[in-house]
Scaffold this motif. Structure first.
Motif, PDB file in Angstrom:
ATOM      1  N   LEU A   1       0.901  -1.033  -0.019  1.00  0.00           N
ATOM      2  CA  LEU A   1       0.041  -0.033  -0.007  1.00  0.00           C
ATOM      3  C   LEU A   1       0.954   1.177  -0.018  1.00  0.00           C
ATOM      4  O   LEU A   1       1.959   1.150   0.433  1.00  0.00           O
ATOM      5  CB  LEU A   1      -0.951  -0.124   1.202  1.00  0.00           C
ATOM      6  CG  LEU A   1      -1.895  -1.132   1.552  1.00  0.00           C
ATOM      7  CD1 LEU A   1      -2.512  -1.038   2.573  1.00  0.00           C
ATOM      8  CD2 LEU A   1      -2.942  -1.282   0.234  1.00  0.00           C
TER       9      LEU A   1
ATOM     10  N   PRO B   1       0.331   5.880  -0.468  1.00  0.00           N
ATOM     11  CA  PRO B   1      -0.535   7.172  -0.655  1.00  0.00           C
ATOM     12  C   PRO B   1      -0.516   7.257  -2.471  1.00  0.00           C
ATOM     13  O   PRO B   1       0.323   6.786  -3.130  1.00  0.00           O
ATOM     14  CB  PRO B   1       0.236   8.189  -0.132  1.00  0.00           C
ATOM     15  CG  PRO B   1       1.302   7.801   0.611  1.00  0.00           C
ATOM     16  CD  PRO B   1       1.706   6.232   0.277  1.00  0.00           C
ATOM     17  N   GLU B   2      -1.534   7.773  -2.878  1.00  0.00           N
ATOM     18  CA  GLU B   2      -1.896   8.037  -4.146  1.00  0.00           C
ATOM     19  C   GLU B   2      -0.827   8.290  -5.019  1.00  0.00           C
ATOM     20  O   GLU B   2      -0.143   9.461  -4.491  1.00  0.00           O
ATOM     21  CB  GLU B   2      -3.044   8.719  -4.338  1.00  0.00           C
ATOM     22  CG  GLU B   2      -3.791   8.914  -5.903  1.00  0.00           C
ATOM     23  CD  GLU B   2      -4.783   9.893  -6.130  1.00  0.00           C
ATOM     24  OE1 GLU B   2      -5.065  10.053  -7.066  1.00  0.00           O
ATOM     25  OE2 GLU B   2      -5.159  10.560  -4.769  1.00  0.00           O
TER      26      GLU B   2
ATOM     27  N   SER C   1       6.915   8.962  -0.581  1.00  0.00           N
ATOM     28  CA  SER C   1       5.760   7.664  -0.366  1.00  0.00           C
ATOM     29  C   SER C   1       6.562   6.764   0.224  1.00  0.00           C
ATOM     30  O   SER C   1       7.192   6.138  -0.544  1.00  0.00           O
ATOM     31  CB  SER C   1       5.131   7.742  -1.704  1.00  0.00           C
ATOM     32  OG  SER C   1       4.195   6.544  -1.620  1.00  0.00           O
TER      33      SER C   1
ATOM     34  N   VAL D   1      -2.888   3.763   8.676  1.00  0.00           N
ATOM     35  CA  VAL D   1      -3.367   3.265   7.597  1.00  0.00           C
ATOM     36  C   VAL D   1      -4.382   2.232   7.739  1.00  0.00           C
ATOM     37  O   VAL D   1      -5.293   2.164   7.186  1.00  0.00           O
ATOM     38  CB  VAL D   1      -2.222   3.112   6.528  1.00  0.00           C
ATOM     39  CG1 VAL D   1      -2.841   2.379   5.407  1.00  0.00           C
ATOM     40  CG2 VAL D   1      -1.442   4.152   6.296  1.00  0.00           C
TER      41      VAL D   1
ATOM     42  N   ILE E   1      -8.744  -0.503   5.804  1.00  0.00           N
ATOM     43  CA  ILE E   1      -8.254   0.642   5.330  1.00  0.00           C
ATOM     44  C   ILE E   1      -8.772   1.825   6.180  1.00  0.00           C
ATOM     45  O   ILE E   1     -10.057   1.968   6.112  1.00  0.00           O
ATOM     46  CB  ILE E   1      -8.176   0.803   3.711  1.00  0.00           C
ATOM     47  CG1 ILE E   1      -7.654  -0.054   2.964  1.00  0.00           C
ATOM     48  CG2 ILE E   1      -7.473   2.255   3.498  1.00  0.00           C
ATOM     49  CD1 ILE E   1      -6.345  -0.335   3.041  1.00  0.00           C
TER      50      ILE E   1
ATOM     51  N   GLN F   1      -7.907   5.082   5.849  1.00  0.00           N
ATOM     52  CA  GLN F   1      -7.721   6.458   5.030  1.00  0.00           C
ATOM     53  C   GLN F   1      -8.098   6.580   3.995  1.00  0.00           C
ATOM     54  O   GLN F   1      -8.106   5.428   3.012  1.00  0.00           O
ATOM     55  CB  GLN F   1      -5.994   6.865   5.330  1.00  0.00           C
ATOM     56  CG  GLN F   1      -5.323   7.098   6.407  1.00  0.00           C
ATOM     57  CD  GLN F   1      -3.969   7.508   6.365  1.00  0.00           C
ATOM     58  OE1 GLN F   1      -3.368   7.327   5.405  1.00  0.00           O
ATOM     59  NE2 GLN F   1      -3.113   7.584   7.769  1.00  0.00           N
TER      60      GLN F   1
ATOM     61  N   ILE G   1      -5.516   5.996  -0.497  1.00  0.00           N
ATOM     62  CA  ILE G   1      -4.608   4.821  -0.558  1.00  0.00           C
ATOM     63  C   ILE G   1      -4.661   4.244  -1.699  1.00  0.00           C
ATOM     64  O   ILE G   1      -5.908   3.786  -2.384  1.00  0.00           O
ATOM     65  CB  ILE G   1      -4.746   3.874   0.498  1.00  0.00           C
ATOM     66  CG1 ILE G   1      -4.646   4.791   1.879  1.00  0.00           C
ATOM     67  CG2 ILE G   1      -4.017   2.854   0.691  1.00  0.00           C
ATOM     68  CD1 ILE G   1      -3.154   5.255   2.287  1.00  0.00           C
TER      69      ILE G   1
ATOM     70  N   GLN H   1     -11.707   4.452   1.715  1.00  0.00           N
ATOM     71  CA  GLN H   1     -11.574   4.150   3.230  1.00  0.00           C
ATOM     72  C   GLN H   1     -12.744   3.138   3.561  1.00  0.00           C
ATOM     73  O   GLN H   1     -13.985   3.380   3.091  1.00  0.00           O
ATOM     74  CB  GLN H   1     -11.928   5.692   3.657  1.00  0.00           C
ATOM     75  CG  GLN H   1     -11.697   5.572   5.097  1.00  0.00           C
ATOM     76  CD  GLN H   1     -11.842   6.886   5.673  1.00  0.00           C
ATOM     77  OE1 GLN H   1     -12.031   7.935   5.067  1.00  0.00           O
ATOM     78  NE2 GLN H   1     -11.668   7.303   7.012  1.00  0.00           N
TER      79      GLN H   1
END
Length: 362
Positions: free
Chosen positions: A242, A244-245, A252, A290, A309, A311, A314, A346
């Protein structure tokens, strides 16, 4: 003498954050390739080299800390080596090194002789390839020939020749290495024949990030069958990475998620392939905010675990295994237009299943 350290970077270039890109078909999609370079020269830091490397990671602070730690550790060990040479002299130290190599060679020769009874030919297959091995014992040495193994794959399921040698040593010589340490004496007792452009000696620039998960268990299983032992490696555990976008932040740090292990007889944890990570606690799993660990329990002889998840924003990739990929449940579609990256909402739930390992010895 050289002081050597090895550690895994959390991220170093490549298509997606982390060390896995399941869709890669060449090595440049998986990471940064550099020639041997010096980070310190004559006790002065080579800042341009360090900046170059840190510009090619999505986790620069983390990698910078790892490089600094490695430098300090190398200096500490080098200081101890210099002190030993100063107090004992170069000749006794050299004699001790020679003795260690000779002892390892003798110990390994005896161990291989015990393995050689009934040694022969065996094969093992994965979803990507077939590994074929022939084992012969001759005058204290073991000849291991992988001729007939599948050619290099266009997927990431390939091993380099060095990685294959590491699997062979783990399968055949783990107890000797634990006793004597790894040295040239161990290697001198084994002759490896690895056909070029095969899954056990990949042709450049084949991708290799999943070789340890897919081909290593097949190498281990084939060798185990050939010498009538239990395999040291088994099918890889379910794994999700996993992050962050992509593009949302200049940095990241990938999060590798596999919250369980396969139960096995006579062991306290995972095997050589999956046991490199500890079974982390619920508190550690949830530390970065997370994930929430919803459950982890024995189920049908194996273990299941489920996380949620916590958040938004993600993303992640599922790292292919051997038919035990995690199940993902969420309301929104997972698929994205870009590559194999999945968009998690999320509250999404990821369920991992780790089947019990069964004895494979004939």
């Amino acid at each position: 003498y050289f002081v050597a350290l090895r550690f895994t970077c959390p991220d170093l270039a490549g298509d997606v954050p982390g060390v896995f890109q399941p869709d890669a078909h060449e090595i440049w999609q998986e990471g940064l390739r550099v020639t041997p370079v010096k980070l310190v020269r004559a006790n002065a830091p080579e800042r341009d080299v360090r900046r170059y490397i840190l510009k090619n990671t999505r986790a620069p602070e983390h990698l910078d800390g790892d490089l600094s730690t490695a430098e300090v550790a190398a200096h500490r060990v080098a200081d101890r080596l210099q002190a030993m040479l100063a107090s004992r002299g170069a000749d006794p130290v050299r004699e001790a090194a020679d003795y260690r190599i000779a002892h390892a060679r003798t110990r390994m020769a005896g161990h291989l002789a015990s393995l050689a009874d009934g040694a022969g030919e065996a094969t093992a297959s994965t979803i990507d390839a077939t590994v074929r091995v022939t084992v012969r014992h001759d005058d204290g040495r073991l000849a291991i020939d992988f001729s007939g193994s599948s050619p290099s794959s266009e997927t990431t399921a390939n091993l380099t020749c060095a990685a294959t040698a590491a699997v062979v040593l783990t399968q055949l010589a783990a107890e000797v290495i634990e006793d004597t340490g790894l040295s040239q004496g161990i290697l001198d007792s084994i002759d490896l024949a690895l056909p070029e452009a095969s899954c056990v000696n990949a042709a450049f620039p084949s991708a290799v990030s999943l070789g340890w998960r897919h081909i290593a268990p097949a190498v281990s299983s084939a060798l185990a069958r050939a010498v009538h032992r239990d395999p040291a490696f088994t099918a890889p555990p379910p794994l999700v990475v996993l992050f962050p976008e992509i593009g949302a932040s200049p940095t990241s740090l990938p999060l590798v998620v596999s919250p369980g292990f396969r139960p096995m007889a006579n062991t306290a944890g995972g095997d050589a392939a999956s046991g490199r990570r500890r079974l982390i606690s619920a508190e550690q799993t949830e530390l970065d905010g997370v994930l929430s660990l919803l459950s982890r329990e024995f189920e049908g002889g194996g273990i299941s675990a489920e996380v949620a998840i916590r958040q938004s924003g993600i993303e992640g990739v599922i790292v292919p295994g051997a038919g035990h990929e995690p199940d993902i449940v969420q309301d929104a579609p997972l698929s994205r237009d870009r590559s194999n990256v999945l968009a998690f909402q999320q509250g999404a739930r990821i369920r991992f299943v780790y089947p019990e390992r069964r004895e494979e010895r004939p």
